[in-house]
Enzyme design. Sequence first.
Site, PDB file in Angstrom:
ATOM      1  N   ASP A  29     -24.707  20.881  60.842  1.00 44.50           N
ATOM      2  CA  ASP A  29     -23.925  21.991  60.272  1.00 44.50           C
ATOM      3  C   ASP A  29     -22.814  21.428  59.391  1.00 44.50           C
ATOM      4  OD1 ASP A  29     -23.481  25.225  61.279  1.00 44.50           O
ATOM      5  OD2 ASP A  29     -21.944  24.264  60.062  1.00 44.50           O
ATOM      6  N   ASN A  85     -27.009  33.720  66.384  1.00 47.46           N
ATOM      7  CA  ASN A  85     -26.327  34.902  65.868  1.00 47.46           C
ATOM      8  C   ASN A  85     -27.354  35.741  65.114  1.00 47.46           C
ATOM      9  OD1 ASN A  85     -23.826  33.896  66.792  1.00 47.46           O
ATOM     10  ND2 ASN A  85     -23.608  32.652  64.946  1.00 47.46           N
ATOM     11  N   GLY A  91     -22.673  38.090  64.089  1.00 49.02           N
ATOM     12  CA  GLY A  91     -21.973  37.006  63.408  1.00 49.02           C
ATOM     13  C   GLY A  91     -22.868  36.159  62.513  1.00 49.02           C
ATOM     14  N   GLN A  92     -24.053  36.662  62.191  1.00 48.34           N
ATOM     15  CA  GLN A  92     -24.970  35.885  61.341  1.00 48.34           C
ATOM     16  C   GLN A  92     -24.480  35.908  59.899  1.00 48.34           C
ATOM     17  OE1 GLN A  92     -29.080  37.171  61.447  1.00 48.34           O
ATOM     18  NE2 GLN A  92     -29.784  35.292  60.462  1.00 48.34           N
ATOM     19  N   HIS A  98     -31.826  30.501  62.546  1.00 51.35           N
ATOM     20  CA  HIS A  98     -31.430  29.149  62.964  1.00 51.35           C
ATOM     21  C   HIS A  98     -30.820  29.229  64.353  1.00 51.35           C
ATOM     22  CE1 HIS A  98     -28.243  31.069  60.647  1.00 51.35           C
ATOM     23  NE2 HIS A  98     -27.382  30.492  61.456  1.00 51.35           N
ATOM     24  N   HIS A 100     -28.172  27.379  66.692  1.00 47.46           N
ATOM     25  CA  HIS A 100     -27.084  26.408  66.759  1.00 47.46           C
ATOM     26  C   HIS A 100     -27.247  25.572  68.029  1.00 47.46           C
ATOM     27  CE1 HIS A 100     -24.393  28.481  63.732  1.00 47.46           C
ATOM     28  NE2 HIS A 100     -25.142  29.502  64.087  1.00 47.46           N
TER      29      HIS A 100
HETATM   30  P1  5GP Z   1     -24.550  31.807  61.269  1.00 47.65           P
HETATM   31  O1  5GP Z   1     -23.135  32.298  61.029  1.00 47.65           O
HETATM   32  O2  5GP Z   1     -25.501  32.481  60.295  1.00 47.65           O
HETATM   33  O3  5GP Z   1     -24.992  31.868  62.678  1.00 47.65           O
HETATM   34  O4  5GP Z   1     -24.519  30.266  60.947  1.00 47.65           O
HETATM   35  C1  5GP Z   1     -24.623  29.730  59.662  1.00 47.65           C
HETATM   36  C2  5GP Z   1     -24.194  28.292  59.777  1.00 47.65           C
HETATM   37  O5  5GP Z   1     -24.667  27.624  58.621  1.00 47.65           O
HETATM   38  C3  5GP Z   1     -22.681  28.101  59.823  1.00 47.65           C
HETATM   39  O6  5GP Z   1     -22.347  27.384  61.000  1.00 47.65           O
HETATM   40  C4  5GP Z   1     -22.373  27.321  58.555  1.00 47.65           C
HETATM   41  O7  5GP Z   1     -21.381  26.341  58.756  1.00 47.65           O
HETATM   42  C5  5GP Z   1     -23.715  26.689  58.212  1.00 47.65           C
HETATM   43  N1  5GP Z   1     -23.937  26.490  56.798  1.00 47.65           N
HETATM   44  C6  5GP Z   1     -23.733  27.386  55.799  1.00 47.65           C
HETATM   45  N2  5GP Z   1     -24.061  26.860  54.615  1.00 47.65           N
HETATM   46  C7  5GP Z   1     -24.508  25.595  54.869  1.00 47.65           C
HETATM   47  C8  5GP Z   1     -24.989  24.539  54.028  1.00 47.65           C
HETATM   48  O8  5GP Z   1     -25.076  24.651  52.808  1.00 47.65           O
HETATM   49  N3  5GP Z   1     -25.339  23.374  54.648  1.00 47.65           N
HETATM   50  C9  5GP Z   1     -25.252  23.204  56.005  1.00 47.65           C
HETATM   51  N4  5GP Z   1     -25.631  22.010  56.494  1.00 47.65           N
HETATM   52  N5  5GP Z   1     -24.798  24.181  56.812  1.00 47.65           N
HETATM   53  C10 5GP Z   1     -24.423  25.360  56.257  1.00 47.65           C
END
Ligand code: 5GP
Length: 112
Positions: A29, A85, A91-92, A98, A100
């Site tokens: 991340d 999420n 919180g997505q 994906h 975490h």
């Molecule tokens: P969500 O909020 O959708 O559950 O998680 C998205 C995750 O993707 C966040 O933890 C954010 O830091 C990560 N993320 C967003 N853009 C990028 C990116 O360009 N590269 C990487 N490696 N992680 C990303």
Amino acid sequence: VDCIFCKIIAGEIPAKILYRDDDVVAIADVNPQAPDHLLVMPVKHVPNVGELAASNDDATMAKVFTRAAHLGRERSTNGYRLVVNSGADGGQTVDHLHVHVLSGRAMGWPPG
Ligand code: 5GP
Ligand code: ZN
């Protein structure tokens, strides 16, 4: 599909790839919320876990979660947390499923 994770999987945007096979990819991340923070995702674009469930692709569901558990176990003997999420209230922020994998510190509960 204009998707940042599809672009990472295609090699169009750089990322630290920690695992890859034909069906599943794990990346670091970019904004880690724990000392170790990975994201495990299907290679194929699926918007969220509910859409994957609705598509009846149980094999992909299993591969993503099995890989997340393997990576958690490999990266911490002290335990880890898997988080998915889903949707706005979940919180997505990136609409490519994906999981975490967070470890390296004690996690709190309830989540924020
Ligand atoms: P969500 O909020 O959708 O559950 O998680 C998205 C995750 O993707 C966040 O933890 C954010 O830091 C990560 N993320 C967003 N853009 C990028 C990116 O360009 N590269 C990487 N490696 N992680 C990303
Ligand atoms: Zn995608």
